[in-house]
Design a protein around this motif. Structure first.
Motif, PDB file in Angstrom:
ATOM      1  N   PHE A 346       0.805  -1.233   0.000  1.00 18.65           N
ATOM      2  CA  PHE A 346       0.000   0.000   0.000  1.00 18.65           C
ATOM      3  C   PHE A 346       0.832   1.274   0.000  1.00 18.65           C
ATOM      4  CE2 PHE A 346      -2.140   3.570   1.916  1.00 18.65           C
ATOM      5  CZ  PHE A 346      -3.233   3.683   1.073  1.00 18.65           C
ATOM      6  N   GLU A 347       1.792   1.348   0.917  1.00 15.22           N
ATOM      7  CA  GLU A 347       2.524   2.605   1.076  1.00 15.22           C
ATOM      8  C   GLU A 347       3.224   3.014  -0.213  1.00 15.22           C
ATOM      9  OE1 GLU A 347       5.122   2.690   4.481  1.00 15.22           O
ATOM     10  OE2 GLU A 347       5.737   4.748   4.075  1.00 15.22           O
ATOM     11  N   SER A 348       3.848   2.043  -0.874  1.00 20.91           N
ATOM     12  CA  SER A 348       4.560   2.412  -2.104  1.00 20.91           C
ATOM     13  C   SER A 348       3.576   2.710  -3.237  1.00 20.91           C
ATOM     14  CB  SER A 348       5.574   1.336  -2.492  1.00 20.91           C
ATOM     15  OG  SER A 348       4.891   0.214  -2.938  1.00 20.91           O
ATOM     16  N   LEU A 349       2.468   1.982  -3.281  1.00 19.29           N
ATOM     17  CA  LEU A 349       1.482   2.252  -4.334  1.00 19.29           C
ATOM     18  C   LEU A 349       0.846   3.630  -4.136  1.00 19.29           C
ATOM     19  CD1 LEU A 349      -0.212  -1.259  -4.339  1.00 19.29           C
ATOM     20  CD2 LEU A 349       1.008  -0.252  -6.279  1.00 19.29           C
ATOM     21  N   PHE A 350       0.554   3.972  -2.916  1.00 19.34           N
ATOM     22  CA  PHE A 350      -0.079   5.249  -2.587  1.00 19.34           C
ATOM     23  C   PHE A 350       0.903   6.399  -2.849  1.00 19.34           C
ATOM     24  CE2 PHE A 350      -1.949   8.291   0.568  1.00 19.34           C
ATOM     25  CZ  PHE A 350      -3.239   8.325   0.062  1.00 19.34           C
ATOM     26  N   GLY A 351       2.170   6.083  -2.716  1.00 20.39           N
ATOM     27  CA  GLY A 351       3.212   7.029  -3.130  1.00 20.39           C
ATOM     28  C   GLY A 351       3.499   8.146  -2.146  1.00 20.39           C
ATOM     29  N   GLN A 352       3.102   7.992  -0.898  1.00 19.17           N
ATOM     30  CA  GLN A 352       3.431   9.005   0.111  1.00 19.17           C
ATOM     31  C   GLN A 352       3.981   8.310   1.335  1.00 19.17           C
ATOM     32  OE1 GLN A 352       0.412  11.986   0.930  1.00 19.17           O
ATOM     33  NE2 GLN A 352      -0.680  11.435  -0.934  1.00 19.17           N
ATOM     34  N   LYS A 353       4.897   9.005   2.019  1.00 16.65           N
ATOM     35  CA  LYS A 353       5.504   8.404   3.209  1.00 16.65           C
ATOM     36  C   LYS A 353       4.502   8.469   4.359  1.00 16.65           C
ATOM     37  CE  LYS A 353       9.455   7.659   5.861  1.00 16.65           C
ATOM     38  NZ  LYS A 353       8.729   6.531   6.410  1.00 16.65           N
ATOM     39  N   VAL A 354       4.237   7.306   4.922  1.00 20.33           N
ATOM     40  CA  VAL A 354       3.231   7.230   5.979  1.00 20.33           C
ATOM     41  C   VAL A 354       3.728   7.956   7.238  1.00 20.33           C
ATOM     42  CG1 VAL A 354       4.007   5.051   7.063  1.00 20.33           C
ATOM     43  CG2 VAL A 354       1.581   5.537   6.903  1.00 20.33           C
ATOM     44  N   SER A 355       2.829   8.646   7.978  1.00 24.48           N
ATOM     45  CA  SER A 355       3.244   9.319   9.225  1.00 24.48           C
ATOM     46  C   SER A 355       3.353   8.281  10.335  1.00 24.48           C
ATOM     47  CB  SER A 355       2.220  10.368   9.662  1.00 24.48           C
ATOM     48  OG  SER A 355       1.769  11.143   8.602  1.00 24.48           O
ATOM     49  N   LYS A 356       2.465   7.288  10.308  1.00 23.39           N
ATOM     50  CA  LYS A 356       2.417   6.298  11.369  1.00 23.39           C
ATOM     51  C   LYS A 356       1.697   5.065  10.840  1.00 23.39           C
ATOM     52  CE  LYS A 356       1.019   6.348  16.207  1.00 23.39           C
ATOM     53  NZ  LYS A 356       0.256   7.113  17.202  1.00 23.39           N
ATOM     54  N   LYS A 357       2.094   3.907  11.351  1.00 22.41           N
ATOM     55  CA  LYS A 357       1.458   2.664  10.907  1.00 22.41           C
ATOM     56  C   LYS A 357       1.138   1.860  12.157  1.00 22.41           C
ATOM     57  CE  LYS A 357       3.620  -0.596   8.260  1.00 22.41           C
ATOM     58  NZ  LYS A 357       4.500  -1.084   7.187  1.00 22.41           N
ATOM     59  N   ARG A 358      -0.038   1.255  12.204  1.00 20.77           N
ATOM     60  CA  ARG A 358      -0.375   0.472  13.399  1.00 20.77           C
ATOM     61  C   ARG A 358      -0.940  -0.871  12.962  1.00 20.77           C
ATOM     62  NH1 ARG A 358      -2.856   2.377  18.892  1.00 20.77           N
ATOM     63  NH2 ARG A 358      -3.784   0.448  19.645  1.00 20.77           N
ATOM     64  N   LYS A 359      -0.449  -1.939  13.575  1.00 20.83           N
ATOM     65  CA  LYS A 359      -0.935  -3.277  13.235  1.00 20.83           C
ATOM     66  C   LYS A 359      -2.283  -3.505  13.887  1.00 20.83           C
ATOM     67  CE  LYS A 359       3.130  -5.791  12.008  1.00 20.83           C
ATOM     68  NZ  LYS A 359       2.913  -5.130  10.712  1.00 20.83           N
TER      69      LYS A 359
END
Ligand SMILES: C[S@@+](CC[C@H](N)C(=O)[O-])C[C@H]1O[C@@H](n2cnc3c(N)ncnc32)[C@H](O)[C@@H]1O
Length: 379
Positions: A346-359
């Motif tokens: 997702f992150e690379s497809l969306f093309g923006q650096k995520v601020s935070k990720k939570r499982k």
């Protein structure tokens, strides 16, 4: 009977801290957080208030007793020694369910039947009944849980799981549990007067939970709970809790909540669910391709649970949507975007650096909650 009871608010894996926060917000400060549960002592009123108000908990269980047991004899005697008669009346129905983990007594059906026998014996003795217990009255569902030879016996005060708010009369493909949808909203910094969009709304769970939060409506307001039928909990406790919920609801709070989906059928379902929840005019629904999103507002929120592309053939299409969505949403730098997906690209497809990720777990699917914080809008 003791004035306070020990309660367990059960939580899906990963949501324990949110459940604990909600319990504290209700005024019960001393909580212990363990895997899958939040434990606290409170008065009887808490049984009604927690069932009515906790948005992210699965169930509220009342602890009848805890003890060590590594033989069936110890399980029988330990169970029988507890004051069952103060909870279960002569005609009470008390099915026993169970689970066992890392314990010598690993046969769950055997544990259940030993516990049942011990309670039957105790109730017959204390209620002075010679024959069969009829079990025609209210239900007191018991759970025997063994963990490392420690037995915890609980009564389920909720009945149906707390995710069953009562408004979801229809659903689309892969609906989110209402408790998880509420958690997704609570994990954002959304303030109730800010625009809120779900671009993949399906049956509308996220926007509906957001609207309930926005107007401070207790999620359990339109359903019943097992413990409402219990003799040892006076009906005034429920009346008081309902009165409190009515007083705290803010039906005049204006909201700007929108739900849209590509599939017109699910948009209709979402609309009907919102009507059932009593939120008919509070959420705006629309049939729309997510990538056609447009807004002239600043500082809004997008909270969505798009398809993950797990079904064969869907993957390419879903990934193309993620890619295009990233491009479209680049034009909204003040918007915060929250996406729950199991798609690891997702992150690379969306093309923006995520601020935070939570499982987080969506049922049994391991997912990530991708969070992109928007820039502060210029005043
Ligand atoms: C996982 S479901 C959402 C379930 C929803 N959260 C609920 O609780 O019911 C994903 C939804 O995305 C919709 N969808 C798929 N592709 C879409 C697109 N390109 N634009 C908008 N919606 C889309 C599907 O119709 C489906 O309803």
């Amino acid at each position: 009977m003791k004035k306070t009871v020990k309660l367990i608010a059960t939580a899906a894996m990963g949501l324990e801290s949110l459940v604990a926060k909600e319990v504290r917000q209700l005024g019960y400060q001393e909580v212990t957080v363990e895997n899958g549960k939040v434990i606290f002592e409170a008065d009887h009123q808490a049984i009604a208030r927690c069932n009515l108000w906790l948005r992210t908990a699965d169930r509220i269980k009342l602890v009848v007793g805890e003890f060590e047991a590594s033989t069936y004899d110890e399980l029988f005697e330990g169970t029988k020694a507890l004051d069952w008669e103060t909870f279960i009346p002569e005609d009470g129905k008390f099915p026993v369910i169970g689970k066992s983990h890392k314990s010598k007594l690993f046969s769950v059906p055997d544990c259940q039947s030993i516990v049942k026998k011990a309670i039957v014996e105790k109730l017959k003795q204390r209620h002075g009944i010679a024959n069969w217990l009829e079990e025609t009255g209210a239900e007191y569902k018991i759970e025997v849980a063994l963990l490392k030879d420690k037995v915890t016996l609980t009564l389920d005060t909720s009945g149906a799981g707390l995710h069953k708010r009562g408004y979801r009369i229809g659903q689309g493909d892969a609906p989110l549990k209402e408790t998880l949808a509420a958690a997704l909203v609570q994990l954002t910094n959304w303030r109730v007067d800010e625009p809120f969009h779900d671009l993949f709304c399906g049956s509308g769970t996220i926007p509906i939970e957001a609207a309930l939060i926005g107007q401070n409506i207790a999620p359990g307001f339109n359903r019943s709970f097992a413990a409402e039928e219990w003799e040892f909990i006076s009906s005034t406790i429920w009346d008081k809790a309902l009165e409190e919920a009515e007083d705290l609801a803010n039906y005049d709070q204006p909201l700007a909540i929108y739900g849209s989906d590509l599939d017109p059928k699910v948009v209709e379902i979402a609309k009907n669910n919102a009507i059932e929840a009593g939120l008919a005019d509070l959420v705006s629904w629309k049939q729309m391709q997510a990538t056609d999103f447009h807004s002239n507002k600043e500082g809004g929120y997008i909270v969505s649970n798009p398809p993950y592309g797990e079904r064969l053939g869907d993957k390419k299409q879903v990934e193309a949507v993620y890619q295009k969505l990233g491009k479209v949403l680049k034009d909204y730098p003040t918007w915060s975007i929250y996406i729950l997906t199991a798609n690891e690209k997702f992150e690379s497809l969306f093309g923006q650096k995520v601020s935070k990720k939570r499982k987080l777990f969506n049922a049994f699917i391991k997912t990530d909650y991708y969070q992109y914080f928007g820039k502060k809008p210029m005043k």
